[in-house]
Design a protein around this motif. Structure first.
Motif, PDB file in Angstrom:
ATOM      1  N   ALA A  61       0.991  -2.266   6.083  1.00  0.00           N
ATOM      2  CA  ALA A  61      -0.090  -2.389   5.107  1.00  0.00           C
ATOM      3  C   ALA A  61      -1.417  -2.522   5.861  1.00  0.00           C
ATOM      4  N   PRO A  62      -2.477  -1.825   5.416  1.00  0.00           N
ATOM      5  CA  PRO A  62      -3.771  -1.859   6.126  1.00  0.00           C
ATOM      6  C   PRO A  62      -4.558  -3.134   5.825  1.00  0.00           C
ATOM      7  N   ILE A  63      -4.031  -4.262   6.256  1.00  0.00           N
ATOM      8  CA  ILE A  63      -4.670  -5.549   5.949  1.00  0.00           C
ATOM      9  C   ILE A  63      -5.151  -6.256   7.206  1.00  0.00           C
ATOM     10  N   ALA A  68      -6.513  -2.309  10.158  1.00  0.00           N
ATOM     11  CA  ALA A  68      -5.375  -2.056  11.042  1.00  0.00           C
ATOM     12  C   ALA A  68      -4.076  -2.351  10.298  1.00  0.00           C
ATOM     13  N   PRO A  69      -3.028  -1.551  10.539  1.00  0.00           N
ATOM     14  CA  PRO A  69      -1.757  -1.773   9.838  1.00  0.00           C
ATOM     15  C   PRO A  69      -1.066  -3.040  10.314  1.00  0.00           C
ATOM     16  N   VAL A  70      -0.532  -3.795   9.369  1.00  0.00           N
ATOM     17  CA  VAL A  70       0.238  -5.000   9.641  1.00  0.00           C
ATOM     18  C   VAL A  70       1.567  -4.869   8.907  1.00  0.00           C
ATOM     19  N   GLN A  71       2.649  -5.180   9.606  1.00  0.00           N
ATOM     20  CA  GLN A  71       3.961  -5.046   8.985  1.00  0.00           C
ATOM     21  C   GLN A  71       4.189  -6.165   7.969  1.00  0.00           C
ATOM     22  N   VAL A  72       4.650  -5.777   6.799  1.00  0.00           N
ATOM     23  CA  VAL A  72       4.952  -6.725   5.726  1.00  0.00           C
ATOM     24  C   VAL A  72       6.357  -6.450   5.213  1.00  0.00           C
ATOM     25  N   ALA A  73       6.894  -7.415   4.468  1.00  0.00           N
ATOM     26  CA  ALA A  73       8.198  -7.239   3.819  1.00  0.00           C
ATOM     27  C   ALA A  73       7.952  -6.770   2.395  1.00  0.00           C
ATOM     28  N   LEU A  74       8.403  -5.582   2.091  1.00  0.00           N
ATOM     29  CA  LEU A  74       8.123  -4.959   0.794  1.00  0.00           C
ATOM     30  C   LEU A  74       9.138  -5.413  -0.247  1.00  0.00           C
ATOM     31  N   ASP A  75       8.630  -5.938  -1.371  1.00  0.00           N
ATOM     32  CA  ASP A  75       9.489  -6.340  -2.487  1.00  0.00           C
ATOM     33  C   ASP A  75       9.395  -5.374  -3.661  1.00  0.00           C
ATOM     34  N   GLN A  76       8.177  -4.884  -3.934  1.00  0.00           N
ATOM     35  CA  GLN A  76       7.974  -3.935  -5.024  1.00  0.00           C
ATOM     36  C   GLN A  76       6.962  -2.886  -4.597  1.00  0.00           C
ATOM     37  N   ALA A  77       7.103  -1.696  -5.155  1.00  0.00           N
ATOM     38  CA  ALA A  77       6.135  -0.630  -4.906  1.00  0.00           C
ATOM     39  C   ALA A  77       6.253   0.398  -6.021  1.00  0.00           C
ATOM     40  N   VAL A  78       5.179   1.119  -6.242  1.00  0.00           N
ATOM     41  CA  VAL A  78       5.187   2.214  -7.220  1.00  0.00           C
ATOM     42  C   VAL A  78       5.402   3.512  -6.469  1.00  0.00           C
ATOM     43  N   LEU A  79       6.474   4.207  -6.803  1.00  0.00           N
ATOM     44  CA  LEU A  79       6.796   5.483  -6.176  1.00  0.00           C
ATOM     45  C   LEU A  79       6.369   6.609  -7.106  1.00  0.00           C
ATOM     46  N   THR A  80       5.731   7.614  -6.552  1.00  0.00           N
ATOM     47  CA  THR A  80       5.364   8.808  -7.324  1.00  0.00           C
ATOM     48  C   THR A  80       6.163   9.980  -6.787  1.00  0.00           C
ATOM     49  N   VAL A  81       6.982  10.556  -7.649  1.00  0.00           N
ATOM     50  CA  VAL A  81       7.861  11.649  -7.240  1.00  0.00           C
ATOM     51  C   VAL A  81       7.492  12.904  -8.017  1.00  0.00           C
TER      52      VAL A  81
END
Length: 205
Positions: A61-63, A68-81
């Motif tokens: 995540a760019p935080i 700069a990108p920082v690694q986070v643990a992803l719990d939810q996200a919106v996927l566009t297919v």
């Protein structure tokens, strides 16, 4: 001769009930309209956005400083297919239909219950049935909506990863579901007992 002196609701009670009914009507219209708009968005099955749950999947995540990108643990996200498989697309449609029906049933039952209370009819078989139907519908809807959403997310993962990513969380949060079921059962029990006491009391008059 004994006179029935059942108290009537006060003006403040009536105002509160009217406000509750107005809020319920707004919630019903808003919820059903949101479901209809979502179905219209989903119907073409093109560039479909799907809410997906992850099990702590690492992501950048760019935080950081200067983005700069920082690694986070992803719990939810919106996927566009680009498009969903047929079964997943149908599940997403069903999710919105179930959501609209659930909101409609619960709100209508509560509005009818408020209307009866405003007429000094609190405990009755009809009101007990309204409480039971609202509780059952709410509990089933609470479980079914995320279930169908998870099915749609599963299809989105399969489409994006060609079946290589299987970390989608296929679960429903059970604690709120049990809590909702407990409240619904308790409310139905209270109204059942109240209706029986009312009938027993009427038999003594």
């Amino acid at each position: 001769m004994q006179t029935n002196t059942a108290p009537s609701i006060t003006r403040a009670d009536a105002v509160g009930l009217w406000l509750f009914m107005a809020a319920g009507a707004i919630i019903a219209v808003w919820g059903i309209a949101a479901s209809v708009l979502r179905i219209i968005e989903i119907a073409p099955n093109a560039d479909v956005s799907v809410l997906a749950e992850f099990d702590g999947t690492p992501a950048d995540a760019p935080i950081g400083p200067d983005g700069a990108p920082v690694q986070v643990a992803l719990d939810q996200a919106v996927l566009t297919v680009p498009s969903l498989p047929g079964a997943s697309w149908a599940a997403l449609i069903i999710q919105q239909v179930v959501s609209a029906i659930t909101i409609g049933i619960v709100v209508v039952c509560l509005l009818l219950l408020c209307r009866a209370v405003m007429r000094n009819q609190v405990f009755s078989g009809r009101n007990t049935a309204l409480v039971a139907v609202a509780g059952i519908a709410g509990t089933i809807g609470f479980a079914a909506v995320p279930f169908f959403g998870n099915m749609a997310a599963n299809g989105a993962f399969a489409r994006l990863s060609d079946g290589d990513f299987d970390n989608v969380v296929m679960s429903v949060d059970l604690m709120p579901l049990f809590f909702l079921a407990f409240i619904a059962a308790m409310a139905a029990t209270v109204f059942t007992i109240g209706d029986r006491l009312r009938r027993d009391t009427e038999g003594l008059v």
